[in-house]
Design an enzyme around this catalytic site. Structure first.
Site, PDB file in Angstrom:
ATOM      1  N   HIS A 153       0.620  -1.145   0.128  1.00 44.15           N
ATOM      2  CA  HIS A 153      -0.014  -0.025   0.257  1.00 44.15           C
ATOM      3  C   HIS A 153       0.778   1.342   0.013  1.00 44.15           C
ATOM      4  CE1 HIS A 153       0.799  -0.278   4.271  1.00 44.15           C
ATOM      5  NE2 HIS A 153       0.575   0.966   4.446  1.00 44.15           N
TER       6      HIS A 153
HETATM    7  N1  UDP Z   1      -3.967  -6.034   8.444  1.00 45.56           N
HETATM    8  C1  UDP Z   1      -5.294  -6.796   8.571  1.00 45.56           C
HETATM    9  N2  UDP Z   1      -5.841  -7.198   7.393  1.00 45.56           N
HETATM   10  C2  UDP Z   1      -5.259  -6.871   6.011  1.00 45.56           C
HETATM   11  C3  UDP Z   1      -3.969  -6.243   6.157  1.00 45.56           C
HETATM   12  C4  UDP Z   1      -3.556  -5.800   7.477  1.00 45.56           C
HETATM   13  O1  UDP Z   1      -6.014  -6.833   9.743  1.00 45.56           O
HETATM   14  O2  UDP Z   1      -5.716  -7.221   4.944  1.00 45.56           O
HETATM   15  C5  UDP Z   1      -3.566  -5.579   9.891  1.00 45.56           C
HETATM   16  C6  UDP Z   1      -2.298  -6.226  10.088  1.00 45.56           C
HETATM   17  O3  UDP Z   1      -2.208  -6.470  11.292  1.00 45.56           O
HETATM   18  C7  UDP Z   1      -1.271  -5.060  10.228  1.00 45.56           C
HETATM   19  C8  UDP Z   1      -2.082  -3.640  10.162  1.00 45.56           C
HETATM   20  O4  UDP Z   1      -3.016  -4.106   9.881  1.00 45.56           O
HETATM   21  O5  UDP Z   1      -0.189  -5.001  11.173  1.00 45.56           O
HETATM   22  C9  UDP Z   1      -1.476  -2.547   9.782  1.00 45.56           C
HETATM   23  O6  UDP Z   1      -1.326  -2.624   8.452  1.00 45.56           O
HETATM   24  P1  UDP Z   1      -0.941  -1.649   7.405  1.00 45.56           P
HETATM   25  O7  UDP Z   1      -0.030  -2.180   6.267  1.00 45.56           O
HETATM   26  O8  UDP Z   1      -2.086  -0.907   6.732  1.00 45.56           O
HETATM   27  O9  UDP Z   1      -0.139  -0.466   8.107  1.00 45.56           O
HETATM   28  P2  UDP Z   1       1.356  -0.140   8.410  1.00 45.56           P
HETATM   29  O10 UDP Z   1       1.754  -1.267   9.484  1.00 45.56           O
HETATM   30  O11 UDP Z   1       2.180   0.060   7.265  1.00 45.56           O
HETATM   31  O12 UDP Z   1       1.302   1.137   9.272  1.00 45.56           O
END
Ligand code: UDP
Length: 362
Positions: free
Chosen positions: A209
């Site tokens: 993303h």
């Molecule tokens: N996550 C989820 N479903 C998904 C993808 C991610 O529950 O389909 C959760 C996962 O636990 C992850 C969190 O969302 O740690 C945050 O993910 P994201 O990649 O959006 O944010 P970042 O950690 O890069 O800030």
């Protein structure tokens, strides 16, 4: 003590769930502490918001600022304008912000300008990459916070380097991992498990993303076709983030292995991660979860603000080219999993430490 707790985006919801539990536990023990939950509305898709409130049993927000999407500045400004009204109408002693999203920075600024104390959970982490909006959010938030709760001694040392008073820095562990500990026995097989003939370790999870990977359609296509080929006999399950979906909307690619699915709820996503062969991602939070679960993780970024996931955990920083991923992934296929450990204090008790510290110091 009255706390206003702010959450705006998917990773925030995962981080506030155990903090709320820790506050409620102290309340039950008779401590003088209450909270008001403010959802800024930065993420509003059901898949990225409501599902997390339901699954993680987060109470309905006391207020939803409903800011929705916009450019970085439009969104930040909308959060600031609406959060100022929220705080003026509902005074508190301290505003708690988590992580590094626009809501984190915008609400910290508003609170500080109203002379309120600000607590930042996940303070001090740095990627050193000023092209990431999150890095700017981290730096601004940490420059005005009063309480700094860190996930590693490295993050605490970063804050010291920037001149933060050592008495304000508290190394407490990782609230994201609190949530993992609290929900591991509730994780659930997704509905499509049988439909796609998934079984433990016969698939890789892919999430993308970050603008550097998804905003340019041609490079995103090249990346996906490359991942499809390198997966060989493994399926690649790809929960597609709305930002990435918007870019791929008009693209039809023929894959042998990649399967698109909707963004998953927490409980099914953790089931999928725990049973996967490996994870390819550009997420920060996922590299922490795979570290604790011992699942090999390949991060498609040039830098990380969570170096302990590499030095102690299972994460390998790949860079953003498919060529580099091919070399590193193929070496992993030959050599197998490397030994890994769990970072200090990632033990499921970070939120309780945070609330105890606030009750002692405020
Ligand atoms: N996550 C989820 N479903 C998904 C993808 C991610 O529950 O389909 C959760 C996962 O636990 C992850 C969190 O969302 O740690 C945050 O993910 P994201 O990649 O959006 O944010 P970042 O950690 O890069 O800030």
């Amino acid at each position: 003590m009255k706390i206003t707790l702010v959450a705006g985006a998917r990773p925030n919801f995962i981080k506030i769930a155990p903090i709320i539990k820790a506050i409620e536990k102290k309340q039950a023990e008779g401590a003088d502490i209450s909270y008001r939950l403010v959802h800024t509305g930065q993420h509003y898709d059901k898949n990225l918001s409501d599902t997390f409130f339901e699954e993680l049993k987060i109470p309905q927000p006391d207020s939803n600022l409903e800011v929705k999407s916009g450019s970085q500045s439009v969104q930040t400004a909308a959060i600031m304008v609406t959060f100022e009204q929220e705080l003026l109408q509902n005074p508190c002693d301290l505003v708690m912000v988590v992580g590094d999203v626009n809501s984190t920075m915008a609400c910290a600024i508003v609170a500080k300008k109203l002379n309120l104390k600000v607590a930042h959970v996940e303070a001090g982490i740095r990627s050193g990459d000023m092209t990431m909006p999150e890095e700017i959010n981290r730096i601004v938030t940490d420059s005005i916070s009063d309480y700094f709760f860190t996930t590693s001694t490295w993050a605490s040392e970063n804050l010291l380097k920037y001149g933060t008073d050592s008495e304000k820095i508290h190394f407490v562990g990782n609230v994201m991992i609190d949530t993992l500990h609290q929900n591991l026995d509730r994780i659930t097989k997704p509905d499509f498990w049988n439909k796609f003939q998934l079984s433990p370790e016969n698939y890789v999870i892919l999430t993308l993303h970050r603008p550097s990977n998804v905003d340019e359609e041609q490079s995103l296509q090249k990346l996906l076709l490359g991942i499809d080929a390198l997966a060989k006999d493994k399926k690649v399950l790809f929960p597609v983030h709305p930002r990435t979906k918007a870019i791929l909307e008009n693209t039809s690619l023929n894959f042998n292995n990649i399967i698109y699915v909707e963004p998953q709820g927490y409980l099914s996503f953790m089931y999928l991660i725990k049973n996967s062969f490996a994870v390819i991602t550009d997420s920060g939070g996922i590299s922490e979860e795979t570290t604790v679960l011992g699942i090999p993780c390949f991060t498609l970024r040039e830098n990380t603000e969570r170096p302990e996931t590499q030095t102690i955990g299972t994460n390998t920083l790949v860079g953003i080219s498919i060529e580099k991923l091919e070399v590193i992934y193929n070496a992993f296929l030959l050599n197998g999993k490397r030994k890994s450990g769990i970072p200090e204090l990632w033990d499921g008790k970070a939120s309780e430490r945070i609330i105890s510290i606030l009750l002692n110091q405020c």
